[in-house]
Design an enzyme around this catalytic site. Structure first.
Site, PDB file in Angstrom:
ATOM      1  N   PRO A   1       6.043 -11.105  -0.475  1.00  0.00           N
ATOM      2  CA  PRO A   1       5.001 -10.662  -1.323  1.00  0.00           C
ATOM      3  C   PRO A   1       3.956  -9.424  -0.906  1.00  0.00           C
ATOM      4  O   PRO A   1       3.188  -8.978  -0.117  1.00  0.00           O
ATOM      5  CB  PRO A   1       4.382 -11.766  -0.463  1.00  0.00           C
TER       6      PRO A   1
ATOM      7  N   ASP B   1       5.181  -6.362   2.983  1.00  0.00           N
ATOM      8  CA  ASP B   1       5.429  -7.530   3.293  1.00  0.00           C
ATOM      9  C   ASP B   1       3.927  -8.241   3.858  1.00  0.00           C
ATOM     10  O   ASP B   1       3.508  -8.389   5.102  1.00  0.00           O
ATOM     11  CB  ASP B   1       6.980  -7.828   3.996  1.00  0.00           C
ATOM     12  N   HIS B   2       3.281  -9.087   3.387  1.00  0.00           N
ATOM     13  CA  HIS B   2       2.069  -9.405   3.811  1.00  0.00           C
ATOM     14  C   HIS B   2       2.330 -10.729   4.907  1.00  0.00           C
ATOM     15  O   HIS B   2       1.576 -11.481   5.546  1.00  0.00           O
ATOM     16  CB  HIS B   2       1.112  -9.597   2.732  1.00  0.00           C
ATOM     17  N   ARG B   3       3.695 -11.135   4.732  1.00  0.00           N
ATOM     18  CA  ARG B   3       3.733 -12.433   5.920  1.00  0.00           C
ATOM     19  C   ARG B   3       4.058 -12.108   7.030  1.00  0.00           C
ATOM     20  O   ARG B   3       4.019 -12.646   7.554  1.00  0.00           O
ATOM     21  CB  ARG B   3       5.657 -12.544   5.189  1.00  0.00           C
TER      22      ARG B   3
END
Length: 413
Positions: free
Chosen positions: A212, A385-387
């Site tokens: 994401p 990476d939003h994780r």
């Protein structure tokens, strides 16, 4: 008992490779630490080093052939052994030599010369030499080789290319014939995918469809940086000059030291917070993009980073990177400013969490006190990476990077 030489895994995820060039011939003595062969993986051409003294008794894989990891590619005779111990020898799971089918490398006749790449034009040349010749337009016919038994290797092609003795190379009719039949697109030349290109395609598709991404932009005033660079480079030879990209690498490293939460890797079990600052820097090669890694970049001076980057980039373009020179890294940098690209968004290099895309500097209005002046401004985009990295962390990192670029003296201390 003879020692079997297997093809090891030379890089993460490696399943097979091409034996590009044998550097020893059958019957030739080898010492521990010597390079036995050059192996072409999907990333680079790498050296296969032996760990035992002996004599190369039998080569089981022709140069130019692809072989799986852990396959036996050669047999080494140890102290006190002679070629008679290899009578009827075949690696585990293979038919004995006398039962092997015609054309099998196990059945190479006489075994008095190094096996060479099979070729319709009968020119003895390594696959790497052929690829470079095709790229540079070098005609291999009539070229003298410096490899075993007069085989043409990379340095022979590069020497001719440097001297300007090149000739047009025709496109491969086999490659064109194997291309898909697409209606309405007109004439074209089909360029077969290399292992490296397939790996790039697979990794980018995986990243773009499973990670994401979100993006953060910033504009950096680099007038002070350009002035400092000019001062540093005064009197330096051209090859030793500090580049704008060197300043960018150092600013990336310093920002990661200030905001370590951006130096992270995603796994299904946990987020790995990296303790060392290792920066992957994208380098364009004829075969595709590769990212050599600058290790412990925050602990190195601007000059040291500049020297290391020049050396790694040269090795990358020559296909000579070792696995530990491009594996790993916790953060990536991609700079297309030299091509005039103003701004772009790069795809994250898994399992890393961030990549910084750098565009070209151009004169734009900026505020200086109560005045508006024209100054060189460089646009950058951070893909995240939003994780693993939240928006606030990404913004903090980008602010720290911008501060370093706009206050370049801080990068020298």
């Amino acid at each position: 008992m003879p020692k079997e030489i297997i093809l090891p895994s030379l890089s993460a995820g490696m399943e097979d490779a091409v034996i590009a060039n044998w550097l020893k011939t059958e019957g030739e003595a080898v010492k521990a630490g010597e390079t036995l062969a050059e192996v072409e993986t999907d990333k680079a051409t790498m050296e296969l080093v032996v760990d035992t003294d002996g004599v190369l008794g039998k080569i089981l894989t022709f140069a130019g052939e692809r072989v799986n990891v852990n396959a036996v590619i050669a047999v080494l005779l140890l102290e006190g052994e002679d070629a008679s111990v290899l009578d009827g020898y075949a690696p585990a799971g293979a038919a004995p030599a006398e039962e092997a089918k015609t054309g099998s490398p196990i059945e190479a006749p006489e075994a008095e010369t190094t096996p060479i790449a099979k070729s319709s034009d009968k020119i003895a040349a390594s696959p790497l030499a052929r690829r470079i010749a095709a790229q540079k337009g070098v005609d291999l016919s009539g070229l003298s080789g410096s490899g075993p038994r007069g085989r043409i290797v990379r340095v022979d092609v590069e020497r001719v290319a440097k001297a300007g003795a090149v000739a047009p190379v025709a496109a491969s009719p086999v490659a064109a014939a194997s291309a898909p039949n697409l209606a309405g697109i007109g004439d074209y030349e089909a360029i077969p995918h290399t292992g490296m290109r397939r790996t790039i395609a697979r990794r980018l598709l995986e990243s773009k469809t499973t990670v994401p991404h979100f993006y953060l932009d910033a504009d950096c005033d680099i007038e002070a940086l350009m002035a400092l660079r000019a001062q540093i480079n005064e009197g330096r030879e051209r090859a030793n000059r500090i580049s704008v990209n060197d300043f960018i690498v150092k600013a990336v490293a310093n920002a990661l030291a200030k905001v370590p939460a951006a130096n992270a890797i995603w796994t299904d079990e946990a987020t790995l917070q990296l303790k060392s600052i290792d920066i992957s820097v994208a380098v364009a090669t004829d075969g595709g993009l590769i990212t050599p890694v600058l290790r412990n970049a925050d602990q190195k001076s601007l000059g040291t980073l500049s020297s290391e980057m020049k050396a790694l980039a040269a090795k990358a373009r020559e296909g000579r990177l070792k696995s530990d020179e491009y594996q790993g890294g916790g953060f990536s940098l991609s700079n297309l400013g030299m091509y005039g690209v103003k701004r772009f968004s790069a795809i994250i290099n898994p399992p890393q969490s961030c990549i910084l895309a750098v565009g070209a500097a151009e004169k734009r209005p900026v505020g200086r006190g109560d005045q508006i002046v024209l100054a060189p401004v460089m646009s950058v985009t951070l893909s995240v990476d939003h994780r693993t990295v939240d928006g606030a962390v990404g913004a903090q990192w980008l602010a720290a990077f911008k501060d370093g670029i706009e206050s370049p003296m801080s990068l020298l201390v």
